[in-house]
Design a protein around this motif. Structure first.
Motif, PDB file in Angstrom:
ATOM      1  N   GLN A 125       0.813  -1.212   0.000  1.00 37.59           N
ATOM      2  CA  GLN A 125       0.000   0.000   0.000  1.00 37.59           C
ATOM      3  C   GLN A 125       0.851   1.268   0.000  1.00 37.59           C
ATOM      4  O   GLN A 125       0.453   2.291  -0.568  1.00 37.59           O
ATOM      5  CB  GLN A 125      -0.919   0.001   1.219  1.00 37.59           C
ATOM      6  N   HIS A 181      -9.333 -11.183   1.013  1.00 37.64           N
ATOM      7  CA  HIS A 181      -9.935  -9.927   0.544  1.00 37.64           C
ATOM      8  C   HIS A 181      -8.998  -8.742   0.765  1.00 37.64           C
ATOM      9  O   HIS A 181      -8.973  -7.808  -0.062  1.00 37.64           O
ATOM     10  CB  HIS A 181     -11.272  -9.686   1.248  1.00 37.64           C
ATOM     11  N   GLU A 182      -8.231  -8.765   1.846  1.00 40.43           N
ATOM     12  CA  GLU A 182      -7.253  -7.690   2.066  1.00 40.43           C
ATOM     13  C   GLU A 182      -6.204  -7.680   0.964  1.00 40.43           C
ATOM     14  O   GLU A 182      -5.779  -6.607   0.492  1.00 40.43           O
ATOM     15  CB  GLU A 182      -6.590  -7.865   3.430  1.00 40.43           C
ATOM     16  N   GLU A 216      -7.734  -6.206  -2.192  1.00 39.50           N
ATOM     17  CA  GLU A 216      -7.797  -4.746  -2.123  1.00 39.50           C
ATOM     18  C   GLU A 216      -6.428  -4.110  -2.326  1.00 39.50           C
ATOM     19  O   GLU A 216      -6.315  -3.039  -2.935  1.00 39.50           O
ATOM     20  CB  GLU A 216      -8.405  -4.307  -0.791  1.00 39.50           C
ATOM     21  N   LYS A 250      -5.820  -4.174  -6.030  1.00 39.43           N
ATOM     22  CA  LYS A 250      -6.591  -3.108  -6.680  1.00 39.43           C
ATOM     23  C   LYS A 250      -5.947  -1.748  -6.432  1.00 39.43           C
ATOM     24  O   LYS A 250      -5.869  -0.920  -7.353  1.00 39.43           O
ATOM     25  CB  LYS A 250      -8.042  -3.112  -6.199  1.00 39.43           C
ATOM     26  N   GLY A 251      -5.474  -1.526  -5.224  1.00 39.71           N
ATOM     27  CA  GLY A 251      -4.796  -0.268  -4.932  1.00 39.71           C
ATOM     28  C   GLY A 251      -3.561  -0.072  -5.790  1.00 39.71           C
ATOM     29  O   GLY A 251      -3.263   1.049  -6.227  1.00 39.71           O
ATOM     30  N   TRP A 299     -15.198  -8.701  -7.059  1.00 42.53           N
ATOM     31  CA  TRP A 299     -13.979  -7.881  -7.007  1.00 42.53           C
ATOM     32  C   TRP A 299     -13.545  -7.488  -8.414  1.00 42.53           C
ATOM     33  O   TRP A 299     -13.154  -6.339  -8.652  1.00 42.53           O
ATOM     34  CB  TRP A 299     -12.864  -8.644  -6.292  1.00 42.53           C
ATOM     35  N   SER A 332     -15.457  -4.703  -9.584  1.00 46.41           N
ATOM     36  CA  SER A 332     -15.087  -3.451  -8.910  1.00 46.41           C
ATOM     37  C   SER A 332     -13.934  -2.745  -9.611  1.00 46.41           C
ATOM     38  O   SER A 332     -13.788  -1.525  -9.497  1.00 46.41           O
ATOM     39  CB  SER A 332     -14.743  -3.714  -7.444  1.00 46.41           C
TER      40      SER A 332
END
Length: 297
Positions: A148, A188-189, A192, A195-196, A234, A237
């Motif tokens: 991240q 799921h983390e 994400e 995706k980030g 996902w 998304s």
């Protein structure tokens, strides 16, 4: 994040003398098939390699990683306790988080080449568990935080060679999702975090980083780590960025998402087992929405 004092022997910065010593030692090791001589300690080599893991000379970085690969994966030279100590150092603020958030300088080399041996250690833990629950939580939070917070997403540098932080980090996350402690929440983390990275707002990936990220989701699919509908949701998304204002960040998200979905689609089509109808539909729909050259758009 502060390095633990009990690992201080791993954390001294290198000098030109230690660099010269390391090059000499690595050349001799290669000649002798990476076998230590009588009286030599693994720790002595490890300390030197850690000091120069982000060296601007690409051949030296690659050689250091190759030895970690051989000793961690092929030869299993590190004991469980040695791997715990090594992992703690690799994830400290002089390695994985060294100047985290900086862009355009050589600090990315240290971060990107620290995460590679982390992936090897995670693989060892998968095959022969040794991390405590607390150590696994620290590992999980560190890898997610790194993915991240890494902002230097350059792939291949003209002088220094590979940086490739997005790809190297993806390799570690793929190992992480295999772990016995990896539950649906962690899966799921990781999604994400991927995706980030695709929606990073700065860089359209051009060194096949999308393929390395696709490997994570392909593993989730092939090993049924998440229900297909959750992965399909996902994937859908990823295409919501088309509803954003028409900015550079939106274009980056759209093109990265499109390339990622294409990589994943053809990866899963190879298996062609007839069990991915929900996912195939999600990928085709997302690609059509992300592709501004699609006539339907």
């Amino acid at each position: 994040m502060k390095a633990s004092t009990k690992h201080d022997d791993f954390n001294e910065w290198g000098t030109e003398d230690t660099r010269t010593e390391l090059i000499r030692k690595l050349q001799r090791l290669e000649e002798e098939r990476y076998i230590l001589r009588e009286g030599e300690r693994l720790q002595d080599f490890t300390c030197l390699m850690l000091r120069h893991i982000g060296d601007p000379e690409p051949e030296l970085r690659e050689h250091i990683y190759s030895i970690f690969y051989i000793w961690l994966k092929r030869d299993n030279k590190f004991s469980c306790e040695e791997m715990r100590k090594l992992l703690a150092v690799l994830m400290d603020d002089r390695h994985l988080f060294y100047r985290i958030g900086r862009e355009g300088d050589q600090s990315v080399l240290t971060r990107a080449f620290s995460v590679l041996p982390v992936a090897l250690i995670v693989q060892r833990d998968r095959n022969n568990p040794f991390l405590t629950p607390d150590e696994f939580q620290h590992l999980k939070h560190s890898l997610l935080r790194y993915y991240q917070e890494e902002k230097d997403l350059r792939g291949y540098l003209a002088v220094e060679g590979w940086a490739h932080a997005a790809a190297h980090g993806a390799d570690a996350l793929e190992e992480l999702i295999h772990c016995r402690e990896s539950d649906n929440v962690l899966q799921h983390e990781v999604l994400e975090a991927v995706k980030g990275m695709l929606h990073n707002g700065v860089r359209i990936f051009d060194e096949e980083e999308d393929e390395r990220m696709a490997s994570i989701v392909d593993t989730m699919i092939s090993e049924a780590l998440l229900p297909q509908q959750e992965i399909a949701d996902w994937i859908h998304s990823l295409s919501r960025c088309t509803e954003w204002p028409d900015t550079r960040a939106q274009r980056i998200a759209r093109v990265n998402g499109k390339n990622f979905v294409r990589s994943l689609y053809f990866r899963t089509r190879v298996r062609n087992d007839g069990n991915n109808l929900i996912l195939n539909g999600a990928m085709l729909t997302a690609e059509a929405k992300l592709n501004r050259f699609n006539e339907a758009n």
